[in-house]
Design an enzyme around this catalytic site. Structure first.
Site, PDB file in Angstrom:
ATOM      1  N   GLU A 186       0.839  -1.203   0.000  1.00 19.64           N
ATOM      2  CA  GLU A 186       0.000   0.000   0.000  1.00 19.64           C
ATOM      3  C   GLU A 186       0.872   1.250   0.000  1.00 19.64           C
ATOM      4  O   GLU A 186       1.863   1.325   0.727  1.00 19.64           O
ATOM      5  CB  GLU A 186      -0.900  -0.020   1.234  1.00 19.64           C
ATOM      6  CG  GLU A 186      -2.229   0.655   1.036  1.00 19.64           C
ATOM      7  CD  GLU A 186      -3.107  -0.035  -0.018  1.00 19.64           C
ATOM      8  OE1 GLU A 186      -3.154   0.477  -1.159  1.00 19.64           O
ATOM      9  OE2 GLU A 186      -3.730  -1.051   0.289  1.00 19.64           O
TER      10      GLU A 186
ATOM     11  N   ASP B  64       3.059   2.225  -4.820  1.00 28.79           N
ATOM     12  CA  ASP B  64       3.036   2.379  -6.280  1.00 28.79           C
ATOM     13  C   ASP B  64       3.770   3.633  -6.738  1.00 28.79           C
ATOM     14  O   ASP B  64       4.609   3.571  -7.648  1.00 28.79           O
ATOM     15  CB  ASP B  64       1.595   2.347  -6.813  1.00 28.79           C
ATOM     16  CG  ASP B  64       0.647   3.311  -6.111  1.00 28.79           C
ATOM     17  OD1 ASP B  64       1.038   3.895  -5.070  1.00 28.79           O
ATOM     18  OD2 ASP B  64      -0.485   3.483  -6.601  1.00 28.79           O
TER      19      ASP B  64
ATOM     20  N   GLY C 228     -17.444   3.215  -4.261  1.00 31.37           N
ATOM     21  CA  GLY C 228     -16.853   3.871  -3.100  1.00 31.37           C
ATOM     22  C   GLY C 228     -16.277   2.944  -2.060  1.00 31.37           C
ATOM     23  O   GLY C 228     -15.998   3.355  -0.934  1.00 31.37           O
TER      24      GLY C 228
ATOM     25  N   GLY D  65     -13.475   0.997  -2.707  1.00 32.09           N
ATOM     26  CA  GLY D  65     -12.070   0.735  -3.012  1.00 32.09           C
ATOM     27  C   GLY D  65     -11.846  -0.502  -3.853  1.00 32.09           C
ATOM     28  O   GLY D  65     -10.755  -1.063  -3.869  1.00 32.09           O
TER      29      GLY D  65
ATOM     30  N   SER E 162     -14.476   0.199  -9.260  1.00 38.57           N
ATOM     31  CA  SER E 162     -15.578   0.046 -10.212  1.00 38.57           C
ATOM     32  C   SER E 162     -15.302   0.800 -11.513  1.00 38.57           C
ATOM     33  O   SER E 162     -15.686   0.344 -12.594  1.00 38.57           O
ATOM     34  CB  SER E 162     -16.887   0.533  -9.579  1.00 38.57           C
ATOM     35  OG  SER E 162     -16.747   1.858  -9.095  1.00 38.57           O
ATOM     36  N   SER E 163     -14.615   1.940 -11.428  1.00 37.25           N
ATOM     37  CA  SER E 163     -14.344   2.722 -12.647  1.00 37.25           C
ATOM     38  C   SER E 163     -13.372   1.981 -13.562  1.00 37.25           C
ATOM     39  O   SER E 163     -13.569   1.948 -14.783  1.00 37.25           O
ATOM     40  CB  SER E 163     -13.812   4.112 -12.297  1.00 37.25           C
ATOM     41  OG  SER E 163     -12.627   4.034 -11.540  1.00 37.25           O
TER      42      SER E 163
ATOM     43  N   GLU F  90      -9.089   7.733 -17.386  1.00 36.13           N
ATOM     44  CA  GLU F  90      -9.208   8.395 -16.076  1.00 36.13           C
ATOM     45  C   GLU F  90      -8.512   9.754 -16.096  1.00 36.13           C
ATOM     46  O   GLU F  90      -9.039  10.758 -15.608  1.00 36.13           O
ATOM     47  CB  GLU F  90      -8.578   7.517 -14.978  1.00 36.13           C
ATOM     48  CG  GLU F  90      -9.277   6.209 -14.754  1.00 36.13           C
ATOM     49  CD  GLU F  90     -10.295   6.244 -13.632  1.00 36.13           C
ATOM     50  OE1 GLU F  90     -10.494   7.304 -13.010  1.00 36.13           O
ATOM     51  OE2 GLU F  90     -10.906   5.193 -13.383  1.00 36.13           O
TER      52      GLU F  90
ATOM     53  N   ASP G  99      -5.155  -0.607 -10.921  1.00 42.76           N
ATOM     54  CA  ASP G  99      -6.564  -1.014 -10.986  1.00 42.76           C
ATOM     55  C   ASP G  99      -6.906  -1.600 -12.352  1.00 42.76           C
ATOM     56  O   ASP G  99      -7.512  -2.667 -12.464  1.00 42.76           O
ATOM     57  CB  ASP G  99      -7.472   0.173 -10.686  1.00 42.76           C
ATOM     58  CG  ASP G  99      -7.251   0.733  -9.290  1.00 42.76           C
ATOM     59  OD1 ASP G  99      -6.552   0.085  -8.493  1.00 42.76           O
ATOM     60  OD2 ASP G  99      -7.775   1.819  -9.005  1.00 42.76           O
TER      61      ASP G  99
ATOM     62  N   TYR H  91      -3.024  12.750   0.970  1.00 42.18           N
ATOM     63  CA  TYR H  91      -2.339  11.878   0.011  1.00 42.18           C
ATOM     64  C   TYR H  91      -1.174  12.632  -0.639  1.00 42.18           C
ATOM     65  O   TYR H  91      -0.048  12.132  -0.718  1.00 42.18           O
ATOM     66  CB  TYR H  91      -3.346  11.415  -1.044  1.00 42.18           C
ATOM     67  CG  TYR H  91      -2.757  10.672  -2.221  1.00 42.18           C
ATOM     68  CD1 TYR H  91      -2.557   9.300  -2.179  1.00 42.18           C
ATOM     69  CD2 TYR H  91      -2.405  11.349  -3.387  1.00 42.18           C
ATOM     70  CE1 TYR H  91      -2.026   8.613  -3.266  1.00 42.18           C
ATOM     71  CE2 TYR H  91      -1.873  10.678  -4.471  1.00 42.18           C
ATOM     72  CZ  TYR H  91      -1.690   9.314  -4.406  1.00 42.18           C
ATOM     73  OH  TYR H  91      -1.157   8.649  -5.483  1.00 42.18           O
TER      74      TYR H  91
END
Length: 381
Positions: free
Chosen positions: A32, A35, A119, A121, A124-125, A157, A169, A219
């Site tokens: 986590e 990346d 929402g 995590g 879905s997109s 995206e 993803d 972030y």
């Protein structure tokens, strides 16, 4: 998900002849905030997916799309940005393919729906992008490989939705394989399938149903901390481009030059990259108890060093420990969202009951529970 509902809706709107495609959401078992530091991640495609029924409609450039879950229709040309936000995903995939020379794309009709929770995590997109990418590639025989389809989803995206995501993803959605997780090198994009056959265990996600506001700014701050630490290390070790190249000893050398906060963030990332390697070795041995221990270590690091957890996530992690769950951690960026839990079969029901009841009692919010199974990536049904 029962695809017959989507097929019937397609027939009622557009007639016979539609082809069915699917692409899954994903989990990330461990690795986590590694990346953007050039490290490794360990995602897997899951049994929650997006589905579309699609066929060419004989027009030069008219797209008619129906979102079954929202009961909304949108119609747009391949040169017209759609009105609906969800339409931008379909439009973006088409355009990114056309940028890469896919002149064969013409007008088409489609109906889509999915059971990837929004929402939570599970991306879905990315599942939506990969589903349409795979469908158009197959339907028009465009010749893109899965690697390029993942990049097309990522570019969608970036350029049409305004989200500067990594590639994990879309990669997981395109390259998923039943019974395997994907060890993805986020710098080189080399990958290896790691066996994941947890007989006697289940993967369970518990959604806190909270999203704390500071997520995006926090972030960015953590990303800056990592870049700062790497730049100080680079003064003494020019080969260190990103924290992925650094060791804890290198970090200790600059302890007096970086802020305590930057040091703590960098320490977590270097440890997490190492932990990820240990978890992969354990999976290859079929040692799921060690994998679980590594998940708990990751959660402690994310909570105390990277400081991206929250009271709700820490509460669920504590309940998991108390129930004897083998592994548990926050999954994703943090500040809300889900915990991912590796649970022995015989503990599953008791854990879910205690976690949901105690969480609701404390926070007055009913958490959502998702059992997930690792499945194949994008495909035609």
């Amino acid at each position: 998900m029962e695809t017959s509902v989507i097929v019937e809706k397609f027939k009622s709107l557009f007639g016979e002849g539609g082809q069915i495609y699917t692409s899954p959401g994903r989990i990330n078992l461990i690795g986590e905030h590694t990346d953007y530091n050039g490290g490794f991640v360990l995602p897997g495609a899951i049994d929650k997916a997006m589905y579309c029924v699609i066929k060419p409609n004989g027009t030069e450039d008219r797209v008619r799309a129906y979102a079954l879950d929202l009961e909304e229709m949108d119609e747009f040309g391949l040169d017209d940005i759609p009105i609906k936000q969800w339409g931008k995903y379909i439009f973006g995939v088409c355009h990114e393919m056309m940028k890469r020379g896919a002149t064969a794309i013409k007008g088409f009709d489609c109906v889509f729906a999915g059971d990837v929770p929004l929402g939570a995590g599970m991306s879905s997109s990315a599942a939506l992008e990969s589903c349409f990418g795979f469908a158009l590639n197959d339907m028009y025989n465009l010749g893109f490989d899965r690697f390029e389809l993942a990049k097309i989803g990522q570019a969608t995206e970036h350029n049409y939705v305004g989200v500067k995501c990594g590639i994990m993803d879309q990669f997981a959605s395109c390259f998923g394989k039943e019974g395997s997780l994907i060890r993805l090198d986020c710098r080189s994009l080399e990958y290896e399938y790691i066996p994941f056959n947890p007989k006697g265990y289940r993967l369970v996600l518990i959604n806190t149903c909270v999203a704390h506001e500071l997520a995006s700014s926090a972030y960015n701050k953590r990303r800056e901390s990592c870049e700062n630490a790497a730049s100080y290390i680079r003064k003494y070790h020019p080969e260190v481009e990103l924290l992925r190249d650094a060791t804890l000893d290198m970090l200790k050398e600059v302890a007096n030059e970086v802020s305590a906060e930057d040091y703590m963030r960098a320490e977590f990332v270097i440890e997490e990259i190492h932990r990820m390697g240990e978890a992969c070795d354990a999976l290859k041995r079929g040692d799921y108890e060690t994998v679980g221990k590594k998940m708990y270590e990751t959660h402690i690091g994310l909570s105390r060093k990277y400081e991206v957890s929250c009271e709700e996530l820490d509460f669920l992690n504590d309940v998991a420990r108390q129930c004897g769950v083998s592994g548990s951690r926050v999954m994703g960026g943090g500040f809300g969202g889900c915990t991912i839990n590796l649970v022995k079969d015989e503990l599953h029901d008791g854990f879910i009951k205690r976690a949901t009841e105690s969480y609701e009692q404390k926070f007055r919010i009913k958490p959502k529970v998702y059992d997930v199974v690792i499945k194949d990536g994008a495909r035609k049904l």
